[in-house]
Write a protein that holds these residues in place. Structure first.
Motif, PDB file in Angstrom:
ATOM      1  N   ASP A 288      60.165  37.696 112.573  1.00  0.00           N
ATOM      2  CA  ASP A 288      60.677  37.052 113.796  1.00  0.00           C
ATOM      3  C   ASP A 288      61.855  37.799 114.414  1.00  0.00           C
ATOM      4  OD1 ASP A 288      58.861  35.036 113.631  1.00  0.00           O
ATOM      5  OD2 ASP A 288      60.177  33.655 112.568  1.00  0.00           O
TER       6      ASP A 288
ATOM      7  N   PRO B 229      62.504  40.781 115.856  1.00  0.00           N
ATOM      8  CA  PRO B 229      62.472  41.364 117.208  1.00  0.00           C
ATOM      9  C   PRO B 229      62.502  40.316 118.320  1.00  0.00           C
ATOM     10  CG  PRO B 229      60.836  42.408 115.814  1.00  0.00           C
ATOM     11  CD  PRO B 229      61.353  41.237 115.052  1.00  0.00           C
ATOM     12  N   LYS B 230      61.727  39.227 118.152  1.00  0.00           N
ATOM     13  CA  LYS B 230      61.710  38.252 119.243  1.00  0.00           C
ATOM     14  C   LYS B 230      62.993  37.430 119.288  1.00  0.00           C
ATOM     15  CE  LYS B 230      58.633  34.962 116.953  1.00  0.00           C
ATOM     16  NZ  LYS B 230      57.404  35.397 116.361  1.00  0.00           N
TER      17      LYS B 230
ATOM     18  N   ALA C 275      65.382  39.677 121.061  1.00  0.00           N
ATOM     19  CA  ALA C 275      65.054  39.741 122.490  1.00  0.00           C
ATOM     20  C   ALA C 275      65.508  38.469 123.207  1.00  0.00           C
ATOM     21  CB  ALA C 275      63.548  39.929 122.671  1.00  0.00           C
TER      22      ALA C 275
ATOM     23  N   SER D 157      69.274  38.344 123.382  1.00  0.00           N
ATOM     24  CA  SER D 157      69.754  39.340 124.342  1.00  0.00           C
ATOM     25  C   SER D 157      69.597  38.807 125.769  1.00  0.00           C
ATOM     26  CB  SER D 157      68.964  40.638 124.174  1.00  0.00           C
ATOM     27  OG  SER D 157      69.095  41.449 125.298  1.00  0.00           O
ATOM     28  N   ALA D 158      68.434  38.179 126.031  1.00  0.00           N
ATOM     29  CA  ALA D 158      68.198  37.611 127.364  1.00  0.00           C
ATOM     30  C   ALA D 158      69.202  36.504 127.663  1.00  0.00           C
ATOM     31  CB  ALA D 158      66.774  37.083 127.452  1.00  0.00           C
TER      32      ALA D 158
ATOM     33  N   LEU E 109      70.767  47.988 123.022  1.00  0.00           N
ATOM     34  CA  LEU E 109      71.439  46.770 122.553  1.00  0.00           C
ATOM     35  C   LEU E 109      72.517  47.049 121.511  1.00  0.00           C
ATOM     36  CD1 LEU E 109      68.341  44.411 122.052  1.00  0.00           C
ATOM     37  CD2 LEU E 109      69.818  44.601 124.040  1.00  0.00           C
TER      38      LEU E 109
ATOM     39  N   GLN F 207      56.057  45.277 117.705  1.00  0.00           N
ATOM     40  CA  GLN F 207      55.018  44.490 118.379  1.00  0.00           C
ATOM     41  C   GLN F 207      53.719  44.386 117.573  1.00  0.00           C
ATOM     42  OE1 GLN F 207      54.991  45.946 122.386  1.00  0.00           O
ATOM     43  NE2 GLN F 207      57.147  45.472 122.637  1.00  0.00           N
TER      44      GLN F 207
ATOM     45  N   LYS G 155      61.454  41.030 132.536  1.00  0.00           N
ATOM     46  CA  LYS G 155      62.048  42.052 131.654  1.00  0.00           C
ATOM     47  C   LYS G 155      63.117  41.370 130.810  1.00  0.00           C
ATOM     48  CE  LYS G 155      59.915  45.505 133.689  1.00  0.00           C
ATOM     49  NZ  LYS G 155      58.798  46.140 133.025  1.00  0.00           N
ATOM     50  N   LEU G 156      62.996  41.511 129.494  1.00  0.00           N
ATOM     51  CA  LEU G 156      64.013  40.879 128.650  1.00  0.00           C
ATOM     52  C   LEU G 156      65.353  41.608 128.771  1.00  0.00           C
ATOM     53  CD1 LEU G 156      61.850  40.031 125.560  1.00  0.00           C
ATOM     54  CD2 LEU G 156      62.860  38.437 127.160  1.00  0.00           C
ATOM     55  N   GLN G 157      65.277  42.898 129.039  1.00  0.00           N
ATOM     56  CA  GLN G 157      66.496  43.635 129.363  1.00  0.00           C
ATOM     57  C   GLN G 157      66.310  44.221 130.756  1.00  0.00           C
ATOM     58  OE1 GLN G 157      65.469  45.129 125.849  1.00  0.00           O
ATOM     59  NE2 GLN G 157      66.360  43.240 125.137  1.00  0.00           N
TER      60      GLN G 157
ATOM     61  N   TYR H 195      51.818  31.208 123.292  1.00  0.00           N
ATOM     62  CA  TYR H 195      52.915  31.645 122.426  1.00  0.00           C
ATOM     63  C   TYR H 195      52.775  33.128 122.075  1.00  0.00           C
ATOM     64  CZ  TYR H 195      55.535  32.370 118.120  1.00  0.00           C
ATOM     65  OH  TYR H 195      56.368  32.892 117.161  1.00  0.00           O
TER      66      TYR H 195
ATOM     67  N   PHE I 290      55.644  35.595 123.296  1.00  0.00           N
ATOM     68  CA  PHE I 290      56.674  35.901 122.304  1.00  0.00           C
ATOM     69  C   PHE I 290      56.285  36.925 121.254  1.00  0.00           C
ATOM     70  CE2 PHE I 290      57.675  31.606 123.818  1.00  0.00           C
ATOM     71  CZ  PHE I 290      58.929  31.865 124.333  1.00  0.00           C
ATOM     72  N   THR I 291      55.046  37.411 121.279  1.00  0.00           N
ATOM     73  CA  THR I 291      54.701  38.471 120.319  1.00  0.00           C
ATOM     74  C   THR I 291      54.063  39.623 121.092  1.00  0.00           C
ATOM     75  OG1 THR I 291      52.514  37.583 119.904  1.00  0.00           O
ATOM     76  CG2 THR I 291      54.252  36.821 118.458  1.00  0.00           C
ATOM     77  N   GLY I 292      53.702  40.688 120.366  1.00  0.00           N
ATOM     78  CA  GLY I 292      53.063  41.826 121.018  1.00  0.00           C
ATOM     79  C   GLY I 292      53.952  42.393 122.115  1.00  0.00           C
ATOM     80  N   VAL I 293      53.394  42.535 123.313  1.00  0.00           N
ATOM     81  CA  VAL I 293      54.183  43.118 124.400  1.00  0.00           C
ATOM     82  C   VAL I 293      55.121  42.088 125.048  1.00  0.00           C
ATOM     83  CG1 VAL I 293      52.715  45.076 124.990  1.00  0.00           C
ATOM     84  CG2 VAL I 293      52.186  42.853 125.919  1.00  0.00           C
ATOM     85  N   MET I 294      55.155  40.884 124.531  1.00  0.00           N
ATOM     86  CA  MET I 294      56.056  39.808 125.005  1.00  0.00           C
ATOM     87  C   MET I 294      56.023  39.650 126.507  1.00  0.00           C
ATOM     88  SD  MET I 294      59.471  39.499 122.833  1.00  0.00           S
ATOM     89  CE  MET I 294      59.574  39.837 121.106  1.00  0.00           C
TER      90      MET I 294
END
Lengths: 456, 303
Positions: free
Chosen positions: A74, A76-77, A80, A83-84, A107, A423, B59-61, B265, B269-273
């Protein structure tokens, strides 16, 4: 001016000066409240880390540290999301791939990490782990290496001996042994490779793919995933997965080995305490809960009947391991960064470091040479190192110097791989092929397409 | 003789009444303001923000990029989305029918008198009140292909299958297990609702039917069922709403069953988000559900 008024003015002035003096004194120790995210989620490990934090806070009362356990899958998410939300922790303990992912996304406070590494002294670290965290700008580091483990095939050496088989260190010997010991009618399985879409599948697959000289990138960062060598590795991996216990499997199925229902399994050196200690194994999946079932008893001799093959050879020898790093995230307040620096330096002091590493003897190996050689480190509270012997432990630690990863090609680090790892593209591909019977070519094209989205 | 009310006084009365009404309205607004603020910030704002996000490449960032309806286009042209819709329909229909029928059957038994009825009634509620995570782990142990009791009984003892297999893990079987799990876990709710209605049915109807020589089926068909019609109708609509959005039961038990909530979900929230697509998916899911509710309320509940 009347006397009482005069007195009040003098009192106020005195107070103002006194407070000013104390305030100035406090400026040297600015209060800070930071978060430390750790992937050590087991309750016993969390409480050990909390004890280390409590001691640090006792020495540095102006710093408050909250320990937050986060599952490694968990991480990475969670990063993320925080961070957001503009709410990143000050420190996080993660695998080096995640560090590279976070660092290349901007980051991490790489300047701070590099500063601490230089203050500890580069020569104090083993060179291999340090180079895994060095950014393409030489001399700058994404994060600080803290501990590491190596992976290999753990196997029943007594079964292999009785069957006249060679240790599982080549493609041929692994396949032959997996086939020999695969007896599903007797509830016995040949091998465990990861087939669930989790990090474990990528860890097993990497070692096999690299032994076939299959890479994801060239040294100049060009994507070459969908190659004949990679396809060969995928097909071989899918073949091995047929000798797995039924259904999608992940590292948890190592319990079947402890229950003597499996001949070999990919695992890190974290397994050493489970193999060595009956009480640790008893807390495992089923030995206790299903004692009436056949083969569920624990064999305390398992440690002597288990062999370890850390290197797999096909077209080239391949070893795999993970360096776990301490990441420093960019903070809004300088005081929080200073607090993170202080805490990390404390975590490298001998007492704190050895206490941390002893949470998982064999699994958490030091990256500082002096610590690896120290008697304090070798004297773990469960006596596990004594069971294996100093020589074996030193050889495992030495193995950290030469681990191979998809993200490092020809000594050059490819930052994009961090995102591909985070990912879980390869584990998803493996799941499609082994569990959904998807076509190998189509699944590889899908995986490469997903990778391209990241690279381009 | 008529008494003339002076115009000024009459105006004063009107003005006073008007002022009183305005004050009452203001007071009313003050009373509901906390609820309006809470609902607005916790429900309306997230929905509007979700709609807004669905129009962007999130974009998360860094800054989001406006892409119009592209996320919707991507979702609707993705075969895995339609597969998720199909899985969701199978899941919702299977669980709704299962929980309602089993709830009805158990309620019909539990309304009769028998020894230890109170104890049995309490025991039936256990799956519903037990924490989902502990129940899920029990099921995973139960169906473990190597050590699970299910395989031990069906394979080792009864020899019903040719080989061991992972019932929960297999992508082909997982949806059936997820449906059975939900039925087992949720039928006590239907049972409770139906039982409470059954207990309030007047006995005189049954007595009259008995005198007329009605069979058990006829008594159920012409007395019990009409009395239960709206309770069952409400149970069905609630179950559809809940199970259409069901996440935790399915995801914790197995990540192989990609119903819409799990699919969303994974997308977000997973993979390429892809959170833009995740937002679009959430909105489509919302619209599908609203469409069903409107149809159901009008045609089945006839409200």
């Amino acid at each position: 001016m009347k006397k009482p008024t005069m007195f009040l003015v003098v009192l106020l002035l005195t107070l103002a000066v006194t407070v000013g003096v104390f305030a100035t004194g406090k400026q040297e120790k600015k209060p800070a409240s930071i978060e430390f995210w750790t992937t050590e989620t087991q309750s016993s490990r969390v409480s050990t880390i909390q004890t280390l934090v409590d001691i640090f806070q006792g020495i540095n009362p102006e710093i408050k540290i909250s320990v937050v356990p986060v599952d490694e899958n968990d991480m990475p998410k969670q990063v993320a999301a925080s961070s957001a939300a503009g709410n990143l922790p000050a420190i996080a303990e993660t695998g080096s791939e995640n560090s590279i992912d976070f660092g290349s996304s901007g980051l991490l406070d790489m300047k701070e990490a590099t500063k601490i590494i230089n203050s500890i002294g580069k020569s104090a670290f083993y060179a291999g782990p340090l180079s895994m965290l060095e950014s393409p700008n030489k001399g700058s580091y994404y994060a600080l290496p803290y501990h590491g483990w190596i992976q290999g095939l753990w196997y029943r050496s007594d079964w292999f001996k009785n069957a006249g088989l060679n240790p599982p260190n080549t493609w041929e010997s692994i396949e032959k042994a997996a086939k020999t010991f695969y007896k599903p009618d007797k509830n016995q399985y040949g091998i465990l490779v990861g087939t669930k879409a989790e990090n474990y599948a990528e860890q097993c697959f990497t070692q096999i793919a690299i032994s076939n000289k299959a890479r994801i990138f060239t040294s100049d960062g060009k994507l070459i995933f969908n190659s004949p060598a990679m396809k060969e590795a995928v097909q071989y991996y899918a073949k091995l997965a047929k000798y797995n216990p039924p259904g999608p499997q992940t590292w948890r199925a190592r319990d079947y080995y402890i229950q003597q229902k499996m001949a070999m399994f990919f695992y890190s050196t974290y397994i050493m305490d489970d193999l060595a200690l009956a009480d640790v194994a008893a807390s495992s999946l089923t030995a206790k809960n299903f004692k009436n079932l056949k083969g569920a008893s624990f064999d305390s001799n398992l440690v002597t009947q288990t062999g370890f093959a850390p290197i797999i050879t096909h077209k080239q020898p391949s070893s795999y391991g993970v360096i776990v790093a301490l990441n420093i995230f960019k903070q809004k307040k300088a005081a929080d960064t200073a607090a993170a620096e202080k805490f990390i330096k404390y975590m490298y002091t001998e007492d704190a470091y050895v206490t941390f590493l002893h949470m998982a003897p064999g699994g958490m190996n030091p990256v500082i040479k002096k610590i690896a050689a120290s008697d304090k480190f070798m004297n773990d509270p469960k006596g596990i190192f004594k069971k294996y012997g100093k020589k074996k432990i030193q050889s495992i630690i030495a193995g950290l110097e030469d681990i191979k990863r998809f993200g490092i090609v020809g000594g050059k680090l490819i930052p994009q791989y961090g995102k591909i790892f985070s990912q879980k593209i390869i584990p998803q591909m493996i799941y499609k092929i082994t569990q959904e019977n998807a076509d190998v070519d189509k699944s590889m094209s899908w995986a490469e397409g997903e990778m391209k989205k990241i690279v381009e | 003789m008529t008494v003339k009310v002076p115009a000024v006084r009459s105006n004063r009365v009107i003005v006073k009444a008007h002022t009183l009404r305005i004050e009452e309205e203001r007071f009313g607004w003050k009373l509901i303001l906390p609820s309006v603020i809470i609902i607005g910030s916790l429900i309306i704002y997230p929905i509007i923000y979700n709609m807004y996000l669905s129009l962007f490449d999130v974009k998360l960032q860094g800054a989001n990029i406006y892409i119009g309806l592209q996320n919707y286009k991507n979702v609707l042209t993705d075969p895995s989305f339609w597969h998720a819709v199909l899985t969701t329909f199978i899941y919702v229909i299977g669980t709704t029918i299962g929980t309602t029928l089993i709830g009805l059957g158990v309620a019909l038994v539990m309304v009769k008198n028998f020894p230890f009825r109170s104890l049995v009634r309490a025991l039936i509620l256990l799956p519903y009140i037990a924490p989902v995570i502990s129940v899920v782990f029990s099921w995973q142990f139960f169906f473990d292909p190597v050590n699970g009791l299910f395989m031990h009984v069906t394979y080792d003892m009864l020899h019903l299958f040719e080989k061991r297999f992972s019932l929960i893990g297999s992508p082909q079987n997982a949806v059936i297990v997820a449906i059975i799990f939900n039925i087992w876990r949720s039928f006590p709710f239907s049972y409770l609702m139906i039982l409470s209605r059954l207990q309030s049915i007047d006995n005189s109807g049954y007595e009259a039917a008995e005198i007329d020589g009605a069979s058990s089926w006829q008594k159920f068909r012409y007395i019990t069922f009409p009395e239960l019609y709206f309770v069952i109708g409400s149970i069905v609509i609630l179950r559809v709403i809940w199970n259409f959005n069901k996440f935790e039961d399915v995801y914790l038990l197995t990540d192989n069953v990609k119903v819409l909530s799990v699919y969303t979900y994974f997308k977000a929230f997973t993979g390429v988000m892809d959170q833009g697509q995740g937002a679009a998916l959430a909105l489509i899911q919302f619209l599908l559900l609203i469409g069903f509710i409107l149809f159901y309320v009008k045609k089945v509940l006839k409200w």
